[in-house]
Scaffold this active site. Structure first.
Site, PDB file in Angstrom:
ATOM      1  N   ARG A   1      42.215  45.773  45.427  1.00  0.00           N
ATOM      2  CA  ARG A   1      42.948  44.423  44.762  1.00  0.00           C
ATOM      3  C   ARG A   1      43.900  45.171  43.597  1.00  0.00           C
ATOM      4  NH1 ARG A   1      42.589  40.879  40.539  1.00  0.00           N
ATOM      5  NH2 ARG A   1      43.059  38.942  40.929  1.00  0.00           N
TER       6      ARG A   1
ATOM      7  N   LYS B   1      43.040  46.425  33.967  1.00  0.00           N
ATOM      8  CA  LYS B   1      42.096  45.860  33.143  1.00  0.00           C
ATOM      9  C   LYS B   1      41.947  46.754  31.977  1.00  0.00           C
ATOM     10  CE  LYS B   1      39.797  43.510  36.814  1.00  0.00           C
ATOM     11  NZ  LYS B   1      38.452  43.204  37.628  1.00  0.00           N
TER      12      LYS B   1
HETATM   13  C1  8Y4 Z   1      46.075  41.979  33.499  1.00  0.00           C
HETATM   14  C2  8Y4 Z   1      45.857  41.390  34.630  1.00  0.00           C
HETATM   15  C3  8Y4 Z   1      44.703  42.788  33.088  1.00  0.00           C
HETATM   16  C4  8Y4 Z   1      44.803  40.911  34.952  1.00  0.00           C
HETATM   17  C5  8Y4 Z   1      43.659  42.067  33.575  1.00  0.00           C
HETATM   18  C6  8Y4 Z   1      43.734  41.209  34.658  1.00  0.00           C
HETATM   19  C7  8Y4 Z   1      38.971  40.440  40.148  1.00  0.00           C
HETATM   20  C8  8Y4 Z   1      39.232  39.497  40.994  1.00  0.00           C
HETATM   21  C9  8Y4 Z   1      40.177  39.137  39.095  1.00  0.00           C
HETATM   22  C10 8Y4 Z   1      38.095  41.555  40.703  1.00  0.00           C
HETATM   23  C11 8Y4 Z   1      37.899  40.257  42.677  1.00  0.00           C
HETATM   24  C12 8Y4 Z   1      42.213  40.363  36.549  1.00  0.00           C
HETATM   25  C13 8Y4 Z   1      40.345  37.083  40.750  1.00  0.00           C
HETATM   26  C14 8Y4 Z   1      41.053  39.672  36.603  1.00  0.00           C
HETATM   27  N1  8Y4 Z   1      39.659  40.428  39.107  1.00  0.00           N
HETATM   28  N2  8Y4 Z   1      38.578  39.252  42.311  1.00  0.00           N
HETATM   29  N3  8Y4 Z   1      39.762  38.711  40.364  1.00  0.00           N
HETATM   30  N4  8Y4 Z   1      37.818  41.581  42.033  1.00  0.00           N
HETATM   31  N5  8Y4 Z   1      37.468  40.131  44.046  1.00  0.00           N
HETATM   32  N6  8Y4 Z   1      42.389  40.790  35.135  1.00  0.00           N
HETATM   33  O1  8Y4 Z   1      37.916  42.531  40.049  1.00  0.00           O
HETATM   34  O2  8Y4 Z   1      42.837  40.819  37.365  1.00  0.00           O
HETATM   35  S1  8Y4 Z   1      41.057  38.314  37.724  1.00  0.00           S
END
Ligand code: 8Y4
Length: 278
Positions: free
Chosen positions: A258, A224
């Protein structure tokens, strides 16, 4: 003390920390530039994550990143359902999580073999709690300030840790009053969802306060942008920093991590558990 998490007709052992592997099935992640998602490519990535030790696969068909386009229900279904069916067929014992805020998508995912609902909107959509209750699904209730499209514009809190705790306690109460079994509920502070870097860091620093609620705790830091604000590196060079944060969270008592990079994270998580357990 938390022991097992009921997930539909399965259960997950939470005496050891578990890894949730991220499977993004959006056309930008798994295609040759066309509009469709390749089931084969998604299955292969899942096989790799499961072989590396993931016990939950989190299948998502809509990007929740700031400014991402919203996806119509039918399109989200077309992306995720064939993959959930194929995963369930090949891996009868794995926990399949549906990353969606739409009750129709949750419902069809459950019928296709999912047993965990990961909803960044904490089951606040009309009908979402009913799907979770009817299927005895495990549910992750996540905190978010604002909506995905605009949440990073000006996040504001008097006391971020207390406010996120109060929101999660409130949603847990609403879900249990509705009839969802409290044992099925997992909480998540929602790193990066309407939070500045200092706010995200405070949530990590005080993660014990979430553990102290006595519910299973899920965290997601993987790749992130809160990381790049500390180390100033592009998304493909954030893996060591992601593992460092997973280690801190795990050591403080997080139960489910995750991640995108399962093989890179699992040893750190195992060592955290070994030291905590000593
Ligand atoms: C690169 C790829 C940079 C992805 C950022 C991202 C969470 C989540 C997401 C979390 C739960 C993400 C669906 C955001 N984050 N579900 N989901 N907790 N429970 N960004 O922190 O991965 S999506």
């Amino acid at each position: 003390m938390i022991k097992t998490l009921p997930c539909g007709d399965k259960s997950l052992d939470l005496q050891i920390p578990q890894i949730m592997g991220i499977l993004n099935v959006t056309p930008d992640s798994f295609s040759d530039g066309g509009l469709f998602v390749s089931v084969d490519a998604a299955l292969q990535q899942s096989r790799n994550m499961i072989a590396a030790g993931a016990t939950i696969i989190d299948v998502g068909g809509e990007s929740t990143r700031p400014n991402a386009a919203t996806v119509p229900t039918q399109q989200e279904l077309n992306r995720v359902i064939p993959i959930i069916e194929a995963l369930r067929k090949e891996f009868p014992d794995i926990i399949i999580s549906i990353d969606s805020s739409k009750p129709d998508v949750m419902l069809h995912a459950m019928v296709a073999g999912a047993n965990f609902i990961n909803d960044v909107n904490a089951l606040q959509a009309e009908g979402a709690m009913a799907v979770a209750r009817e299927h005895n699904a495990a549910v992750c209730l996540m905190h978010m300030q604002g909506r995905p499209r605009t949440m990073q514009q000006a996040p504001h809190y008097q006391d971020v840790v207390s406010e996120v705790l109060v929101f999660l306690q409130h949603r847990v109460s609403q879900c249990t009053e509705y009839g969802i079994n409290q044992d099925n509920i997992v909480i998540d502070p929602g790193f990066g969802f309407g939070k500045t870097l200092p706010q995200n860091l405070l949530l990590v620093k005080h993660l014990e306060r979430f553990v102290d609620l006595g519910l299973p705790l899920l965290v997601g830091f993987s790749r992130k942008s809160m990381i790049d604000r500390v180390i100033d590196k592009p998304v493909d060079e954030r893996v060591y920093a992601s593992v460092a944060l997973a280690t801190i969270a795990c050591f403080k008592g997080a139960n489910i991590i995750r991640v995108h990079d399962v093989s890179e994270t699992i040893d750190a998580v195992k060592l955290c558990h070994a030291v905590r357990d000593a």
